[in-house]
Design a protein around this motif. Sequence first.
Motif, mmCIF file in Angstrom:
data_model
loop_
_atom_site.group_PDB
_atom_site.id
_atom_site.type_symbol
_atom_site.label_atom_id
_atom_site.label_comp_id
_atom_site.label_asym_id
_atom_site.label_seq_id
_atom_site.Cartn_x
_atom_site.Cartn_y
_atom_site.Cartn_z
ATOM 1 N N ALA A 225 -66.691 102.603 91.215
ATOM 2 C CA ALA A 225 -66.971 101.662 90.761
ATOM 3 C C ALA A 225 -65.596 101.655 89.656
ATOM 4 N N PHE A 226 -65.220 102.882 89.233
ATOM 5 C CA PHE A 226 -64.047 102.969 88.514
ATOM 6 C C PHE A 226 -62.737 102.791 89.060
ATOM 7 N N ALA A 227 -62.593 103.089 90.387
ATOM 8 C CA ALA A 227 -61.511 102.946 91.364
ATOM 9 C C ALA A 227 -61.510 101.238 91.529
ATOM 10 N N PHE A 228 -62.554 100.509 91.830
ATOM 11 C CA PHE A 228 -62.517 99.027 91.948
ATOM 12 C C PHE A 228 -62.095 98.371 90.762
ATOM 13 N N LEU A 229 -62.697 98.896 89.592
ATOM 14 C CA LEU A 229 -62.486 98.368 88.359
ATOM 15 C C LEU A 229 -60.920 98.574 87.905
#
Length: 132
Positions: free
Chosen positions: A93-97
């Motif tokens: 989720a942090f990577a895509f964010l």
Amino acid sequence: MKIQGKMFLWLAVFLLVMAVVYGVWSKEPAGTTALFLAFGLSIMIGYYLAFTARRVDTGAQDNKEADVADDAGELGFFSPHSWQPLALGIGGAFAFLGIAVGWWLLYFSLPILLVGLWGWVFEYYRGENRTQ
């Protein structure tokens, strides 16, 4: 598995026809590319299932005379207490964010992803289950 392989191969044929029709009528590259990529993915999955079906025993789903109860039993091993998917989900989720907000966020997501992946791969190689 033979049925699923045939289903994906027929889906691939359908997607190929739809990609060509959509590309000719719409002249829109993004949708046409997405349909061709879906065709490629469907071919890969269908080939894998058809290839694997030749190497394994015939399952209950391939027998027209089988009952629902014939397919009962153990489906595999699923870890009942693993926290690693949570770490992978948060890191993903942090990577895509980070793609949407800023690439700097990937510096924080990459360690979380690596810890989650390392923990998931080597989850049963510690303690009493460790190999010598």
